[in-house]
Design an enzyme around this catalytic site. Structure first.
Site, PDB file in Angstrom:
ATOM      1  N   ASN A   1       1.232 105.640  82.156  1.00 10.46           N
ATOM      2  CA  ASN A   1       0.238 106.548  82.736  1.00 10.46           C
ATOM      3  C   ASN A   1       0.919 107.867  83.092  1.00 10.46           C
ATOM      4  OD1 ASN A   1      -1.839 107.799  84.064  1.00 10.46           O
ATOM      5  ND2 ASN A   1      -2.301 106.108  85.443  1.00 10.46           N
TER       6      ASN A   1
ATOM      7  N   ASN B   1      -6.663 111.749  84.791  1.00 12.98           N
ATOM      8  CA  ASN B   1      -7.693 111.384  83.802  1.00 12.98           C
ATOM      9  C   ASN B   1      -7.969 109.881  83.777  1.00 12.98           C
ATOM     10  OD1 ASN B   1      -5.552 110.221  82.390  1.00 12.98           O
ATOM     11  ND2 ASN B   1      -5.517 111.753  80.761  1.00 12.98           N
ATOM     12  N   ASP B   2      -7.523 109.160  84.819  1.00 10.62           N
ATOM     13  CA  ASP B   2      -7.795 107.716  84.855  1.00 10.62           C
ATOM     14  C   ASP B   2      -9.295 107.433  84.859  1.00 10.62           C
ATOM     15  OD1 ASP B   2      -5.085 107.454  84.935  1.00 10.62           O
ATOM     16  OD2 ASP B   2      -4.988 106.563  86.933  1.00 10.62           O
TER      17      ASP B   2
ATOM     18  N   GLY C   1      -5.130 102.949  82.737  1.00 10.59           N
ATOM     19  CA  GLY C   1      -4.740 104.336  82.979  1.00 10.59           C
ATOM     20  C   GLY C   1      -3.695 104.909  82.057  1.00 10.59           C
TER      21      GLY C   1
ATOM     22  N   ASP D   1      -2.057 106.678  78.882  1.00  9.96           N
ATOM     23  CA  ASP D   1      -2.641 107.816  78.176  1.00  9.96           C
ATOM     24  C   ASP D   1      -1.646 108.467  77.233  1.00  9.96           C
ATOM     25  OD1 ASP D   1      -0.976 109.207  79.995  1.00  9.96           O
ATOM     26  OD2 ASP D   1      -2.623 109.481  81.408  1.00  9.96           O
TER      27      ASP D   1
ATOM     28  N   ASP E   1      -8.223  99.171  60.442  1.00  7.34           N
ATOM     29  CA  ASP E   1      -8.640  97.933  61.095  1.00  7.34           C
ATOM     30  C   ASP E   1      -9.573  97.139  60.177  1.00  7.34           C
ATOM     31  OD1 ASP E   1      -8.909  96.297  63.578  1.00  7.34           O
ATOM     32  OD2 ASP E   1     -10.996  96.925  63.422  1.00  7.34           O
TER      33      ASP E   1
ATOM     34  N   GLU F   1      -5.393  96.106  57.292  1.00 11.26           N
ATOM     35  CA  GLU F   1      -5.311  94.805  57.947  1.00 11.26           C
ATOM     36  C   GLU F   1      -6.193  93.813  57.202  1.00 11.26           C
ATOM     37  OE1 GLU F   1      -6.261  92.711  62.275  1.00 11.26           O
ATOM     38  OE2 GLU F   1      -7.578  94.259  61.452  1.00 11.26           O
TER      39      GLU F   1
END
Length: 646
Positions: free
Chosen positions: A156, A161-162, A181, A183, A348, A377
């Protein structure tokens, strides 16, 4: 602006009554410079928000979203590009406009939308000059090592910006499925650690906006394909991360989701067309039976059940057979490569989208960036199914796959099986040997991404019963055998998930990444146990070996059949394919010898004369002790020994 008469079709989508067929327009009009407005001021959202001249494909299709835009006439007020055509679908608020950028220079356009009553809306659109060498960028490759990060759980760097106004799912570090949190700034702050460890590429779980009510931290429920989630940072922050990483010799691999979106995406409230989402926008679960795509006995409904089904109700499944959606996803990928200077893409759930679309998507990107790398994947432990998707592989049909790389799930499973079972003629290391023996199926086995674990499975330390010797053997093998190794953050310090298979526990916080982490900090080593510190140094030593011997790890793998619990292989430079290599490189003639043994053994090295006869000495990487190639090595049980052969 006055509204038009509308009717609603049976599926609930609004249609403009006067439009019996899609609008097909082609026009170029020049207007004097006045009433120029930005797209924000005109109330029009534009995707992609900008583009580049000099692309391999000179057409760019803009998705315009704004109130009642579907039946507007499009023209160029300022600029010398051509509007090739425009087309509306079912929603009155979308218009798809194709621009022809061939033979034009970088410029700022003013695009005009004219309503039937003569009112106009203008917005600017920028065609930029590409960065020098963009088209020839080098993607990640066998000489690299990838560090996989769950951004929310890594560090974090910006507590401000949490939580962000307008976004739910507030930060709650005590909840395993909540946002914690981490980032972009946290990654930037710790690039030196990643570089010092010896990693050369960073793959993060998706960081695009996931404006979901809960469980948004993982990033796989996209609600805006062109916006970094503000709880991670901004688009500029992501680009700055890529720039700073590049200055430290680190590439950025972006995780992209083509198969589905988050249920809070705008497309679920205002859908461009009735066939934008599979199963008429209603949840029908996928069968997950990927074998149906290859089964010569399969029926069509099984294939559809796999490809068109949703993962969960909160992940609507996209219908890439819609050409405008397909183009949107293709251009989005190119936009991020160009904007952020990416060195690769990880896709993905690669096999789940429409099969023909996957060929189109991958070919378009590789046409733009011939030296790029994309890894898909495909979670199958059957090498035949995994190999099907890699470019150059032998396959049962004439499918055109341009995918350079695939995640090697078969090898991951084989390594765990080998280390979890006793040695016999049909168990133990033979599982690794037999899996690698099927490499003839792959177009380029050395370009597969190999891994001990990832964000969707138990940590390798837990899979191996929290046995550090088995962990060492697994990590040694997967950091030295053929392929491109990927290490999940925390694996280097023996992180585990004992007693829980929950992904929120598997993706636990990296110690030291939060201001309150006073007791333990893996970035500095403070508070680590002796075993954790040893593991970290072991991974670092193997990664440094890869950096000092790139030709060997781009080169050949030759292995001996396992015997009495001993598995041995060598890595050597491929002289035939290294014609462009620096001939003055003193490491080029070195070989890397790896010996894995489960029982104590006195091993005469003349057993390996076939590959050692032209060399004099072996130097063990872990302690620097040297041996003659004619010596007998005494190796303890459960050891993983790596030697530089000179």
């Amino acid at each position: 602006m006055p509204k038009r008469n509308r009717v609603t079709n049976d599926s609930g989508h609004k249609k403009i009554q006067k439009r019996a067929i899609p609008l097909l327009l082609s026009c170029i009009t020049t207007f004097p410079l006045f009433s120029v407005q930005s797209s924000a001021n005109s109330g029009i959202d534009v995707y992609p928000p900008n583009w580049w001249v000099g692309m391999q494909n000179s057409n760019v299709e803009l998705m315009l979203y704004g109130d009642d835009v579907a039946d507007d006439t499009v023209s160029i007020a300022i600029g010398d590009v051509r509007v090739k055509h425009s087309q509306a679908l079912d929603s009155e608020n979308y218009l798809f406009v194709t621009l022809d950028t061939s033979n034009v220079s970088a410029q700022e356009l003013v695009i005009r939308l004219t309503d039937s009553d003569g009112t106009t809306r203008d917005f600017t659109y920028t065609l930029e000059k590409r960065a020098q060498g963009s088209a020839s960028r080098e993607g990640f490759g066998p000489q690299d090592a990838i560090y996989l990060i769950a951004p929310d759980r890594y560090a974090n760097g910006n507590v401000e910006n949490d939580n962000v106004k307008g976004y739910g799912d507030p930060a709650d570090r005590s909840f395993k499925g909540g946002r914690h949190g981490g980032d972009i700034q946290g990654i930037v702050d710790n690039l030196n650690y990643i570089q010092d460890m010896g990693f050369t590429q960073i793959w993060t779980m998706p960081m695009l906006e996931n404006a979901m009510d809960k469980y948004s931290y993982h990033g796989y429920s996209t609600t805006d394909y062109y916006k970094i989630d503000p709880r991670f940072g901004s688009n500029d922050d992501f680009i700055a991360l890529s720039t700073e990483a590049k200055s430290k010799g680190l590439g950025i691999i972006m995780d992209m989701v083509l198969n589905h979106i988050g249920s809070n995406h705008l497309w679920m409230k205002d859908t461009p067309s009735h066939n934008w989402i599979n199963n008429n926008g209603k949840f029908v679960g996928t069968t997950h039976k990927r074998e149906a795509l290859h089964d010569p006995h399969a029926i069509a409904s099984d294939i559809k059940g796999f490809s068109d089904g949703w993962f969960v109700p909160t992940m609507p499944d996209l219908n890439q057979r819609n050409p405008h959606l397909a183009n949107y996803l293709i251009q989005n990928a190119i936009w991020w490569v160009e904007s952020a200077g990416l060195s690769g893409i990880r896709v993905d759930t690669y096999s789940y989208p429409d099969k023909a679309f996957l060929s189109q998507w991958t070919n378009r990107i590789m046409d733009e960036y011939p030296n790029f790398n994309i890894v898909g994947e495909e979670w199958s432990v059957n090498p035949a199914i995994t190999a099907y998707w890699q470019a150059g592989s032998h396959r049962h049909d004439d499918y055109d796959s341009a995918l350079p790389s695939v995640m090697d799930f078969p090898l991951q499973a084989a390594v765990v099986e080998a280390l979890s079972n006793d040695e016999s003629w049909n168990s133990g290391f033979i599982s690794v040997y037999e899996t690698l023996a099927t490499d003839f199926l792959y177009g380029d086995p050395n370009n597969l991404v190999i891994f001990p674990d990832n964000h969707d499975m138990s940590r390798i330390f837990t899979q191996l019963g929290h046995d550090k010797d088995k962990w060492n053997m697994a990590m040694t093998l997967l950091l030295t055998t053929r392929g491109i190794p990927q290490v999940f953050y925390g694996t280097e310090i023996l992180m585990g998930n004992e007693g829980s298979e929950d992904h929120g526990i598997i993706r636990s916080d990296f110690p030291g990444g939060w201001p309150s982490d006073n007791d333990k900090n893996a970035f500095t080593g403070h508070g680590l146990t002796d075993d954790e510190r040893w593991a970290q140094q072991r991974v670092k030593g193997l990664l440094q070996l890869r950096k000092s011997h790139p030709l060997q790890f781009r080169g050949l793998l030759k292995h001996f059949a396992p015997e009495n619990g001993v598995y041995t292989y060598i890595r050597e430079a491929n002289v035939d394919s290294a014609s462009g290599a620096d001939k003055s490189n003193t490491n080029q003639s070195d070989k890397i010898l790896v010996i894995l043994n489960k029982k104590p053994v006195d091993l005469p090295l003349n057993k390996y004369a076939e590959v050692l006869s032209t060399h004099q000495t072996l130097t063990r990487v872990s302690d620097g002790i040297s041996f003659k190639t004619t010596d007998t090595l005494s190796l303890p049980a459960m050891s993983a020994s790596v030697f530089i052969v000179q």
